[in-house]
Design a protein around this motif. Structure first.
Motif, short mmCIF file in Angstrom:
data_model
loop_
_atom_site.label_atom_id
_atom_site.label_comp_id
_atom_site.label_asym_id
_atom_site.label_seq_id
_atom_site.Cartn_x
_atom_site.Cartn_y
_atom_site.Cartn_z
N GLY A 183 0.83 -1.20 0.00
CA GLY A 183 0.00 0.00 0.00
C GLY A 183 0.86 1.24 0.00
N SER A 184 0.31 2.35 0.51
CA SER A 184 1.07 3.58 0.52
C SER A 184 0.66 4.45 1.70
CB SER A 184 0.89 4.34 -0.79
OG SER A 184 1.86 5.37 -0.92
N LEU A 185 1.29 5.62 1.80
CA LEU A 185 1.16 6.50 2.95
C LEU A 185 0.12 7.58 2.72
CD1 LEU A 185 4.98 7.04 3.58
CD2 LEU A 185 3.52 5.21 4.43
N ALA A 200 -0.01 1.22 5.76
CA ALA A 200 -0.79 1.39 4.54
C ALA A 200 -2.12 2.04 4.91
CB ALA A 200 -1.03 0.05 3.86
N TYR A 201 -2.38 3.21 4.34
CA TYR A 201 -3.64 3.91 4.66
C TYR A 201 -4.77 3.26 3.88
CZ TYR A 201 -1.40 7.46 7.46
OH TYR A 201 -0.73 8.11 8.47
N GLY A 202 -5.83 2.90 4.63
CA GLY A 202 -6.87 2.06 4.08
C GLY A 202 -7.71 2.70 3.01
N GLY A 203 -7.94 4.02 3.09
CA GLY A 203 -8.76 4.68 2.09
C GLY A 203 -8.14 4.61 0.71
N GLY A 232 -7.72 4.05 14.29
CA GLY A 232 -8.20 3.58 12.99
C GLY A 232 -8.02 2.10 12.80
N SER A 233 -8.86 1.55 11.93
CA SER A 233 -8.77 0.12 11.65
C SER A 233 -7.52 -0.22 10.85
CB SER A 233 -10.02 -0.33 10.91
OG SER A 233 -10.32 0.55 9.85
N ASP A 234 -7.09 0.70 9.95
CA ASP A 234 -5.84 0.43 9.25
C ASP A 234 -4.66 0.52 10.21
OD1 ASP A 234 -6.32 3.13 9.55
OD2 ASP A 234 -6.08 3.64 7.45
N ASP A 235 -4.82 1.33 11.27
CA ASP A 235 -3.80 1.40 12.32
C ASP A 235 -3.69 0.05 13.04
OD1 ASP A 235 -1.87 2.77 13.66
OD2 ASP A 235 -3.20 3.98 14.87
N ARG A 236 -4.84 -0.60 13.29
CA ARG A 236 -4.83 -1.90 13.94
C ARG A 236 -4.22 -2.97 13.04
NH1 ARG A 236 -10.24 -0.02 15.36
NH2 ARG A 236 -10.26 0.62 17.54
N ILE A 237 -4.53 -2.89 11.75
CA ILE A 237 -3.92 -3.83 10.80
C ILE A 237 -2.40 -3.69 10.85
CG2 ILE A 237 -3.49 -4.15 8.33
CD1 ILE A 237 -5.88 -5.61 8.94
N PHE A 254 -1.05 3.96 -4.98
CA PHE A 254 -2.19 3.99 -4.06
C PHE A 254 -2.27 5.39 -3.45
CE2 PHE A 254 -1.07 -0.54 -4.03
CZ PHE A 254 -2.30 -1.17 -4.06
N HIS A 255 -3.40 6.07 -3.61
CA HIS A 255 -3.47 7.47 -3.17
C HIS A 255 -4.54 7.66 -2.10
CE1 HIS A 255 -0.64 8.68 -6.20
NE2 HIS A 255 -1.40 8.18 -7.17
N GLN A 256 -4.10 7.92 -0.88
CA GLN A 256 -5.01 8.24 0.22
C GLN A 256 -5.66 9.61 0.00
OE1 GLN A 256 -6.09 6.62 2.75
NE2 GLN A 256 -6.86 8.17 4.16
N TYR A 257 -4.90 10.54 -0.51
CA TYR A 257 -5.34 11.91 -0.77
C TYR A 257 -6.00 12.55 0.45
CZ TYR A 257 -3.96 11.73 -5.65
OH TYR A 257 -3.22 11.65 -6.81
#
Length: 471
Positions: A183-185, A200-203, A232-237, A254-257
Protein backbone atom coordinates in the motif's frame (compact mmCIF):
# COMPACT_ATOMS: atom_id res chain seq x y z
CA UNK A 1 -9.54 4.19 8.27
CA UNK A 2 -8.62 7.81 7.64
CA UNK A 3 -11.21 7.81 4.84
CA UNK A 4 -14.13 8.11 7.20
CA UNK A 5 -12.52 9.79 10.23
CA UNK A 6 -15.29 12.40 10.29
CA UNK A 7 -18.12 10.00 9.41
CA UNK A 8 -19.91 8.38 12.33
CA UNK A 9 -19.19 4.70 12.87
CA UNK A 10 -22.72 3.61 13.82
CA UNK A 11 -24.78 2.93 10.74
CA UNK A 12 -28.24 1.52 9.97
CA UNK A 13 -28.58 -0.85 7.09
CA UNK A 14 -30.73 0.69 4.36
CA UNK A 15 -31.58 -0.97 1.06
CA UNK A 16 -28.98 -2.61 -1.16
CA UNK A 17 -28.65 -2.38 -4.90
CA UNK A 18 -28.83 -4.77 -7.76
CA UNK A 19 -30.59 -8.15 -8.05
CA UNK A 20 -28.74 -11.49 -8.00
CA UNK A 21 -26.65 -10.44 -4.98
CA UNK A 22 -26.01 -12.91 -2.21
CA UNK A 23 -26.54 -11.52 1.30
CA UNK A 24 -25.60 -12.84 4.67
CA UNK A 25 -25.46 -11.45 8.16
CA UNK A 26 -22.38 -12.62 10.01
CA UNK A 27 -21.84 -12.25 13.69
CA UNK A 28 -18.11 -12.44 14.49
CA UNK A 29 -17.20 -13.41 18.00
CA UNK A 30 -17.18 -10.77 20.71
CA UNK A 31 -13.82 -9.20 21.41
CA UNK A 32 -13.52 -8.30 25.06
CA UNK A 33 -10.67 -6.53 26.83
CA UNK A 34 -10.42 -4.55 30.03
CA UNK A 35 -10.73 -1.33 28.07
CA UNK A 36 -12.83 -2.09 24.99
CA UNK A 37 -15.91 -4.19 24.22
CA UNK A 38 -16.47 -4.49 20.51
CA UNK A 39 -19.47 -6.14 18.95
CA UNK A 40 -19.38 -6.37 15.19
CA UNK A 41 -22.27 -6.94 12.88
CA UNK A 42 -21.05 -7.04 9.31
CA UNK A 43 -23.59 -7.05 6.52
CA UNK A 44 -22.12 -8.11 3.22
CA UNK A 45 -23.11 -9.12 -0.26
CA UNK A 46 -21.33 -10.22 -3.41
CA UNK A 47 -20.57 -7.34 -5.69
CA UNK A 48 -22.19 -7.48 -9.09
CA UNK A 49 -22.07 -3.94 -10.37
CA UNK A 50 -22.72 -3.12 -13.98
CA UNK A 51 -20.74 -0.63 -16.03
CA UNK A 52 -23.57 1.28 -17.68
CA UNK A 53 -22.51 4.50 -19.31
CA UNK A 54 -24.84 6.61 -17.20
CA UNK A 55 -24.57 5.77 -13.48
CA UNK A 56 -27.54 7.94 -12.63
CA UNK A 57 -29.82 5.48 -14.45
CA UNK A 58 -29.10 2.71 -11.94
CA UNK A 59 -31.82 1.98 -9.41
CA UNK A 60 -31.47 0.05 -6.19
CA UNK A 61 -33.48 -3.14 -5.76
CA UNK A 62 -34.48 -4.85 -2.54
CA UNK A 63 -32.80 -8.24 -2.19
CA UNK A 64 -35.25 -11.11 -1.86
CA UNK A 65 -32.78 -13.81 -0.83
CA UNK A 66 -31.27 -13.77 2.65
CA UNK A 67 -28.82 -16.34 3.97
CA UNK A 68 -28.19 -16.30 7.71
CA UNK A 69 -24.91 -17.77 8.86
CA UNK A 70 -25.30 -19.49 12.21
CA UNK A 71 -22.69 -18.25 14.66
CA UNK A 72 -22.24 -21.78 15.97
CA UNK A 73 -21.31 -23.12 12.54
CA UNK A 74 -17.60 -23.18 11.73
CA UNK A 75 -16.95 -20.57 9.03
CA UNK A 76 -15.66 -21.75 5.67
CA UNK A 77 -12.08 -20.95 4.81
CA UNK A 78 -11.00 -20.09 1.31
CA UNK A 79 -9.09 -22.77 -0.53
CA UNK A 80 -5.34 -22.40 -1.04
CA UNK A 81 -4.09 -21.41 -4.49
CA UNK A 82 -4.08 -24.22 -7.04
CA UNK A 83 -0.85 -26.13 -7.56
CA UNK A 84 0.79 -26.48 -10.93
CA UNK A 85 2.61 -24.17 -13.32
CA UNK A 86 2.14 -20.51 -12.37
CA UNK A 87 -0.37 -18.55 -14.38
CA UNK A 88 -0.51 -14.83 -14.87
CA UNK A 89 -2.30 -12.91 -12.12
CA UNK A 90 -5.65 -11.59 -13.30
CA UNK A 91 -8.60 -9.76 -11.75
CA UNK A 92 -10.09 -13.17 -10.96
CA UNK A 93 -7.30 -13.80 -8.45
CA UNK A 94 -8.23 -10.69 -6.45
CA UNK A 95 -10.98 -10.43 -3.84
CA UNK A 96 -12.10 -6.96 -2.76
CA UNK A 97 -13.35 -6.00 0.68
CA UNK A 98 -14.98 -2.57 0.57
CA UNK A 99 -15.78 -0.78 3.84
CA UNK A 100 -18.93 1.24 3.26
CA UNK A 101 -21.11 3.71 5.08
CA UNK A 102 -24.71 2.51 5.11
CA UNK A 103 -25.86 6.10 5.54
CA UNK A 104 -23.93 7.23 2.42
CA UNK A 105 -24.22 4.05 0.36
CA UNK A 106 -26.95 5.25 -2.03
CA UNK A 107 -24.61 8.05 -3.06
CA UNK A 108 -21.22 6.35 -2.91
CA UNK A 109 -22.19 3.17 -4.72
CA UNK A 110 -22.08 5.22 -7.92
CA UNK A 111 -18.32 5.59 -7.52
CA UNK A 112 -17.87 1.82 -7.36
CA UNK A 113 -20.08 1.24 -10.40
CA UNK A 114 -17.58 3.19 -12.46
CA UNK A 115 -14.67 0.81 -11.91
CA UNK A 116 -16.29 -2.52 -10.99
CA UNK A 117 -16.19 -5.25 -13.68
CA UNK A 118 -18.96 -7.65 -12.76
CA UNK A 119 -17.80 -10.45 -15.09
CA UNK A 120 -14.19 -10.44 -13.89
CA UNK A 121 -14.10 -9.31 -10.28
CA UNK A 122 -15.15 -10.72 -6.92
CA UNK A 123 -15.62 -9.08 -3.58
CA UNK A 124 -17.88 -7.94 -0.77
CA UNK A 125 -19.17 -4.63 0.45
CA UNK A 126 -19.38 -4.46 4.23
CA UNK A 127 -21.89 -2.09 5.78
CA UNK A 128 -20.90 -1.54 9.37
CA UNK A 129 -23.32 -1.40 12.25
CA UNK A 130 -22.81 -0.96 15.99
CA UNK A 131 -19.24 -0.44 17.21
CA UNK A 132 -17.02 -1.95 14.53
CA UNK A 133 -13.44 -2.70 13.77
CA UNK A 134 -14.38 -2.13 10.15
CA UNK A 135 -11.63 -2.93 7.67
CA UNK A 136 -9.28 -4.58 10.17
CA UNK A 137 -11.85 -7.33 10.76
CA UNK A 138 -13.00 -7.43 7.14
CA UNK A 139 -9.70 -9.02 6.09
CA UNK A 140 -10.31 -12.08 8.24
CA UNK A 141 -14.04 -12.23 7.55
CA UNK A 142 -13.52 -12.01 3.78
CA UNK A 143 -11.03 -14.87 4.01
CA UNK A 144 -13.66 -17.00 5.75
CA UNK A 145 -16.20 -16.51 2.96
CA UNK A 146 -14.54 -19.33 1.03
CA UNK A 147 -13.58 -17.71 -2.28
CA UNK A 148 -11.65 -20.10 -4.52
CA UNK A 149 -8.29 -19.48 -6.19
CA UNK A 150 -7.47 -16.30 -4.28
CA UNK A 151 -4.06 -14.67 -4.47
CA UNK A 152 -4.71 -11.21 -3.03
CA UNK A 153 -7.22 -9.55 -0.75
CA UNK A 154 -7.64 -5.88 -1.62
CA UNK A 155 -9.14 -3.51 0.93
CA UNK A 156 -10.59 -0.09 0.19
CA UNK A 157 -13.44 2.33 0.92
CA UNK A 158 -16.70 3.14 -0.80
CA UNK A 159 -15.32 6.57 -1.73
CA UNK A 160 -12.25 5.10 -3.44
CA UNK A 161 -11.89 4.85 -7.21
CA UNK A 162 -9.68 1.96 -8.35
CA UNK A 163 -8.03 1.39 -11.71
CA UNK A 164 -8.25 -2.43 -11.63
CA UNK A 165 -5.94 -3.01 -14.59
CA UNK A 166 -3.11 -1.11 -12.91
CA UNK A 167 -3.78 -2.82 -9.60
CA UNK A 168 -3.21 -6.17 -11.33
CA UNK A 169 -0.05 -4.83 -12.99
CA UNK A 170 1.41 -3.85 -9.64
CA UNK A 171 0.46 -7.01 -7.76
CA UNK A 172 1.79 -9.17 -10.60
CA UNK A 173 5.30 -8.00 -9.71
CA UNK A 174 5.14 -9.83 -6.39
CA UNK A 175 5.08 -13.51 -5.49
CA UNK A 176 1.59 -14.06 -4.10
CA UNK A 177 2.81 -17.17 -2.25
CA UNK A 178 4.89 -14.94 0.00
CA UNK A 179 3.71 -12.70 2.85
CA UNK A 180 3.12 -9.24 1.37
CA UNK A 181 1.43 -6.13 2.77
CA UNK A 182 1.28 -3.57 -0.05
CA UNK A 183 0.00 0.00 0.00
CA UNK A 184 1.07 3.58 0.52
CA UNK A 185 1.16 6.50 2.95
CA UNK A 186 -0.84 9.63 3.58
CA UNK A 187 -0.02 12.87 1.78
CA UNK A 188 -0.14 14.56 5.19
CA UNK A 189 3.13 14.72 7.08
CA UNK A 190 1.29 15.13 10.40
CA UNK A 191 -1.00 12.18 9.68
CA UNK A 192 2.01 9.98 9.02
CA UNK A 193 3.73 11.20 12.19
CA UNK A 194 0.61 10.66 14.29
CA UNK A 195 -0.15 7.21 12.89
CA UNK A 196 2.89 5.79 11.08
CA UNK A 197 5.11 6.18 8.06
CA UNK A 198 5.11 2.37 7.91
CA UNK A 199 1.33 1.97 7.65
CA UNK A 200 -0.79 1.39 4.54
CA UNK A 201 -3.64 3.91 4.66
CA UNK A 202 -6.87 2.06 4.08
CA UNK A 203 -8.76 4.68 2.09
CA UNK A 204 -6.12 4.60 -0.63
CA UNK A 205 -6.42 0.83 -0.56
CA UNK A 206 -3.98 -1.90 0.30
CA UNK A 207 -3.39 -5.51 -0.71
CA UNK A 208 -2.61 -8.53 1.47
CA UNK A 209 -1.40 -11.78 -0.06
CA UNK A 210 -3.37 -14.95 0.63
CA UNK A 211 -0.78 -16.55 2.95
CA UNK A 212 -0.54 -13.33 4.95
CA UNK A 213 -4.33 -13.14 5.24
CA UNK A 214 -4.32 -16.66 6.68
CA UNK A 215 -1.59 -15.76 9.16
CA UNK A 216 -3.47 -12.60 10.14
CA UNK A 217 -6.76 -14.44 10.67
CA UNK A 218 -5.12 -16.80 13.17
CA UNK A 219 -3.93 -14.05 15.47
CA UNK A 220 -6.01 -10.97 14.70
CA UNK A 221 -8.56 -11.31 17.50
CA UNK A 222 -5.79 -11.54 20.09
CA UNK A 223 -3.87 -8.76 18.40
CA UNK A 224 -6.82 -6.34 18.39
CA UNK A 225 -7.33 -6.81 22.12
CA UNK A 226 -3.75 -5.69 22.72
CA UNK A 227 -4.35 -2.31 21.04
CA UNK A 228 -7.60 -0.86 22.41
CA UNK A 229 -6.23 2.68 22.20
CA UNK A 230 -5.59 2.70 18.44
CA UNK A 231 -8.00 4.91 16.54
CA UNK A 232 -8.20 3.58 12.99
CA UNK A 233 -8.77 0.12 11.65
CA UNK A 234 -5.84 0.43 9.25
CA UNK A 235 -3.80 1.40 12.32
CA UNK A 236 -4.83 -1.90 13.94
CA UNK A 237 -3.92 -3.83 10.80
CA UNK A 238 -0.49 -2.21 10.90
CA UNK A 239 -0.04 -3.17 14.56
CA UNK A 240 -0.83 -6.79 13.73
CA UNK A 241 1.56 -6.68 10.77
CA UNK A 242 4.28 -5.49 13.13
CA UNK A 243 3.63 -8.47 15.40
CA UNK A 244 3.83 -10.76 12.37
CA UNK A 245 7.08 -9.07 11.35
CA UNK A 246 5.76 -7.93 7.96
CA UNK A 247 6.84 -4.45 6.78
CA UNK A 248 4.86 -2.31 4.37
CA UNK A 249 5.83 -2.67 0.72
CA UNK A 250 5.21 0.84 -0.62
CA UNK A 251 3.62 1.40 -4.02
CA UNK A 252 3.16 5.11 -4.87
CA UNK A 253 0.11 4.52 -7.07
CA UNK A 254 -2.19 3.99 -4.06
CA UNK A 255 -3.47 7.47 -3.17
CA UNK A 256 -5.01 8.24 0.22
CA UNK A 257 -5.34 11.91 -0.77
CA UNK A 258 -5.62 13.40 2.69
CA UNK A 259 -6.04 16.83 1.12
CA UNK A 260 -8.74 19.38 0.36
CA UNK A 261 -9.37 21.35 -2.80
CA UNK A 262 -8.30 20.57 -6.35
CA UNK A 263 -6.28 17.45 -7.29
CA UNK A 264 -5.03 19.15 -10.46
CA UNK A 265 -1.54 19.67 -9.09
CA UNK A 266 -1.24 16.10 -7.82
CA UNK A 267 -2.71 14.28 -10.82
CA UNK A 268 -0.96 16.37 -13.47
CA UNK A 269 2.40 15.56 -11.83
CA UNK A 270 1.67 11.93 -11.01
CA UNK A 271 4.75 9.91 -10.01
CA UNK A 272 6.29 7.58 -12.57
CA UNK A 273 4.16 4.66 -11.39
CA UNK A 274 0.78 3.19 -12.36
CA UNK A 275 -2.25 5.09 -11.05
CA UNK A 276 -4.04 2.58 -8.78
CA UNK A 277 -6.52 4.50 -6.67
CA UNK A 278 -8.03 7.91 -5.87
CA UNK A 279 -9.55 8.37 -2.43
CA UNK A 280 -11.66 10.98 -0.59
CA UNK A 281 -13.86 11.60 -3.60
CA UNK A 282 -16.43 13.35 -1.41
CA UNK A 283 -13.80 15.67 0.05
CA UNK A 284 -11.84 16.86 -2.98
CA UNK A 285 -13.29 18.81 -5.89
CA UNK A 286 -14.38 16.98 -9.08
CA UNK A 287 -11.27 16.23 -11.11
CA UNK A 288 -12.81 17.85 -14.21
CA UNK A 289 -14.46 21.29 -14.11
CA UNK A 290 -18.15 22.07 -14.60
CA UNK A 291 -19.36 18.52 -13.82
CA UNK A 292 -20.17 16.61 -10.65
CA UNK A 293 -17.83 14.04 -9.10
CA UNK A 294 -19.39 10.98 -10.72
CA UNK A 295 -19.49 12.64 -14.15
CA UNK A 296 -15.85 13.63 -13.79
CA UNK A 297 -14.77 10.07 -13.03
CA UNK A 298 -16.99 8.83 -15.83
CA UNK A 299 -14.85 10.81 -18.28
CA UNK A 300 -11.75 8.93 -17.14
CA UNK A 301 -13.22 5.60 -18.27
CA UNK A 302 -12.53 6.36 -21.94
CA UNK A 303 -8.74 6.84 -21.69
CA UNK A 304 -8.47 4.04 -19.12
CA UNK A 305 -10.12 1.67 -21.58
CA UNK A 306 -7.77 2.76 -24.37
CA UNK A 307 -4.49 2.75 -22.43
CA UNK A 308 -4.86 2.08 -18.70
CA UNK A 309 -1.11 1.76 -18.12
CA UNK A 310 -0.52 5.35 -19.27
CA UNK A 311 -3.37 7.11 -17.45
CA UNK A 312 -2.12 10.29 -15.72
CA UNK A 313 1.47 9.71 -16.80
CA UNK A 314 3.35 12.98 -17.21
CA UNK A 315 5.45 13.93 -20.20
CA UNK A 316 7.31 17.22 -20.63
CA UNK A 317 8.44 18.80 -23.89
CA UNK A 318 9.15 22.22 -25.40
CA UNK A 319 7.89 24.36 -28.25
CA UNK A 320 11.20 25.85 -29.30
CA UNK A 321 9.84 28.43 -31.73
CA UNK A 322 7.59 30.02 -29.11
CA UNK A 323 9.62 29.26 -25.97
CA UNK A 324 6.79 27.34 -24.31
CA UNK A 325 6.95 24.40 -21.92
CA UNK A 326 4.24 21.74 -22.30
CA UNK A 327 3.31 19.26 -19.57
CA UNK A 328 1.04 16.38 -20.62
CA UNK A 329 -0.78 14.26 -18.06
CA UNK A 330 -2.10 11.69 -20.51
CA UNK A 331 -5.83 11.14 -20.34
CA UNK A 332 -6.31 14.11 -18.02
CA UNK A 333 -4.72 17.48 -18.82
CA UNK A 334 -2.26 19.38 -20.96
CA UNK A 335 -0.68 22.54 -19.51
CA UNK A 336 1.18 25.16 -21.50
CA UNK A 337 3.61 27.50 -19.74
CA UNK A 338 5.23 30.62 -21.10
CA UNK A 339 8.98 30.26 -20.84
CA UNK A 340 11.22 27.30 -20.11
CA UNK A 341 10.68 25.16 -17.03
CA UNK A 342 12.87 22.20 -16.08
CA UNK A 343 11.41 18.72 -15.70
CA UNK A 344 12.73 18.71 -12.14
CA UNK A 345 10.42 21.63 -11.37
CA UNK A 346 7.35 20.35 -13.21
CA UNK A 347 7.48 16.89 -11.66
CA UNK A 348 6.75 18.55 -8.31
CA UNK A 349 2.97 18.97 -7.78
CA UNK A 350 1.58 22.47 -7.98
CA UNK A 351 -0.10 23.32 -4.64
CA UNK A 352 -3.68 23.51 -5.88
CA UNK A 353 -4.75 21.81 -2.64
CA UNK A 354 -4.62 22.28 1.13
CA UNK A 355 -3.35 19.71 3.58
CA UNK A 356 -5.59 17.58 5.79
CA UNK A 357 -5.63 20.25 8.49
CA UNK A 358 -6.75 22.89 5.98
CA UNK A 359 -3.62 24.94 6.20
CA UNK A 360 -1.76 26.54 3.31
CA UNK A 361 1.47 25.21 4.79
CA UNK A 362 3.69 23.35 2.36
CA UNK A 363 5.68 21.82 5.22
CA UNK A 364 2.58 19.78 6.06
CA UNK A 365 3.02 17.50 3.03
CA UNK A 366 5.10 14.35 2.96
CA UNK A 367 6.50 15.17 -0.51
CA UNK A 368 7.92 18.11 -2.44
CA UNK A 369 5.51 20.69 -3.85
CA UNK A 370 5.78 24.04 -5.61
CA UNK A 371 3.69 27.17 -5.09
CA UNK A 372 0.87 28.17 -7.40
CA UNK A 373 2.13 30.91 -9.73
CA UNK A 374 0.82 34.37 -8.84
CA UNK A 375 2.32 36.31 -11.74
CA UNK A 376 -0.10 36.38 -14.69
CA UNK A 377 2.62 35.48 -17.18
CA UNK A 378 3.71 32.42 -15.20
CA UNK A 379 0.28 30.83 -14.78
CA UNK A 380 -0.24 27.78 -16.97
CA UNK A 381 -2.97 27.46 -19.58
CA UNK A 382 -4.87 24.31 -18.63
CA UNK A 383 -6.56 22.06 -21.19
CA UNK A 384 -8.77 19.24 -19.91
CA UNK A 385 -9.55 15.96 -21.67
CA UNK A 386 -12.72 16.18 -23.76
CA UNK A 387 -12.55 12.93 -25.74
CA UNK A 388 -10.29 10.10 -26.87
CA UNK A 389 -10.42 7.40 -29.53
CA UNK A 390 -8.34 4.60 -31.00
CA UNK A 391 -7.28 4.17 -34.63
CA UNK A 392 -6.64 0.47 -35.23
CA UNK A 393 -5.02 1.15 -38.61
CA UNK A 394 -2.23 3.15 -37.01
CA UNK A 395 -2.42 1.48 -33.56
CA UNK A 396 -2.61 4.94 -32.10
CA UNK A 397 -4.84 6.81 -29.69
CA UNK A 398 -5.90 10.38 -30.34
CA UNK A 399 -7.00 12.36 -27.27
CA UNK A 400 -8.29 15.92 -27.35
CA UNK A 401 -7.93 18.51 -24.60
CA UNK A 402 -9.91 21.76 -24.51
CA UNK A 403 -8.86 24.96 -22.79
CA UNK A 404 -10.64 25.46 -19.48
CA UNK A 405 -10.40 29.19 -18.96
CA UNK A 406 -7.95 31.99 -19.56
CA UNK A 407 -5.78 33.38 -16.73
CA UNK A 408 -7.62 36.30 -15.16
CA UNK A 409 -4.90 38.92 -15.64
CA UNK A 410 -3.38 39.90 -18.93
CA UNK A 411 0.31 39.17 -19.41
CA UNK A 412 2.41 41.93 -20.92
CA UNK A 413 5.46 39.85 -21.76
CA UNK A 414 6.65 40.28 -25.31
CA UNK A 415 6.30 36.65 -26.33
CA UNK A 416 3.83 34.27 -27.99
CA UNK A 417 0.49 34.02 -26.18
CA UNK A 418 -0.89 30.49 -25.50
CA UNK A 419 -4.42 31.91 -25.22
CA UNK A 420 -4.71 31.53 -28.99
CA UNK A 421 -4.53 27.74 -28.58
CA UNK A 422 -8.08 26.47 -28.15
CA UNK A 423 -7.41 22.72 -28.10
CA UNK A 424 -4.53 20.27 -27.94
CA UNK A 425 -4.47 16.92 -29.72
CA UNK A 426 -2.23 14.21 -28.31
CA UNK A 427 -1.26 11.11 -30.30
CA UNK A 428 0.10 8.04 -28.57
CA UNK A 429 0.47 4.31 -29.15
CA UNK A 430 -0.90 2.19 -26.29
CA UNK A 431 1.77 0.34 -24.35
CA UNK A 432 0.24 -2.34 -22.08
CA UNK A 433 3.75 -3.48 -21.13
CA UNK A 434 4.88 -0.03 -19.98
CA UNK A 435 5.39 -1.19 -16.40
CA UNK A 436 7.09 -4.46 -17.29
CA UNK A 437 10.26 -2.41 -17.75
CA UNK A 438 12.23 -0.16 -15.42
CA UNK A 439 10.14 2.95 -14.67
CA UNK A 440 10.79 5.84 -17.02
CA UNK A 441 8.86 8.95 -17.94
CA UNK A 442 7.46 9.03 -21.48
CA UNK A 443 8.80 11.55 -23.97
CA UNK A 444 6.77 13.98 -26.06
CA UNK A 445 7.34 16.42 -28.94
CA UNK A 446 5.35 19.20 -30.51
CA UNK A 447 4.24 18.35 -34.05
CA UNK A 448 4.09 20.86 -36.92
CA UNK A 449 0.94 22.99 -36.86
CA UNK A 450 -1.80 21.93 -39.28
CA UNK A 451 -4.77 23.86 -37.97
CA UNK A 452 -5.09 27.33 -36.49
CA UNK A 453 -5.82 27.34 -32.78
CA UNK A 454 -4.76 23.70 -32.37
CA UNK A 455 -1.53 22.21 -31.02
CA UNK A 456 -0.56 18.62 -31.85
CA UNK A 457 1.71 16.56 -29.60
CA UNK A 458 3.20 13.10 -30.01
CA UNK A 459 3.78 11.05 -26.83
CA UNK A 460 5.94 7.95 -27.01
CA UNK A 461 8.33 5.73 -25.09
CA UNK A 462 11.68 7.45 -24.74
CA UNK A 463 14.56 6.09 -26.80
CA UNK A 464 17.95 5.20 -25.38
CA UNK A 465 19.43 8.56 -26.31
CA UNK A 466 16.45 10.74 -25.46
CA UNK A 467 16.90 13.51 -22.93
CA UNK A 468 14.13 15.89 -21.93
CA UNK A 469 15.90 19.16 -22.55
CA UNK A 470 15.61 22.26 -24.72
CA UNK A 471 18.33 21.99 -27.33
Amino acid sequence: MKSNRKVEENFLWDQIMKKHFSIAWTFPKLLVSSVLLISIICIFYNLSFSNASNPSNHRSNIINTLHVVDQAMPPPVSSPPKLGPPEKTTLHHLVFGIAASARLWEHRKNYIKLWWKSQEMRGTVWLDKAVANRISRIVSETLRLGFEDVRWFVMGDDDTYFVPENLVRVLSKYDHNQLYYIGSLSESHLQNIHFSYGMAYGGGGFAISYPLAKALAKMQDRCIQRYPGLYGSDDRIHACMAELGIPLTKEPGFHQYDVYGSLLGLLSAHPVAPLISIHHLDVVEPIFPNVNRVQALQRLRVPIKLDSAAIMQQSVCYDKTRSWTISVSWGYTVQIYRGIFSVRELEMPDRTFLNWYKRADYTGFSFNTRPVARHACQKPFVFYLSNALYNKNTNQTASEYVQDRLPSSECKWNMANPSRIERVQVYKKPDPHLWDKAPRRNCCRVLPRKKKGTMAIDVRVCGDDDVIELQ
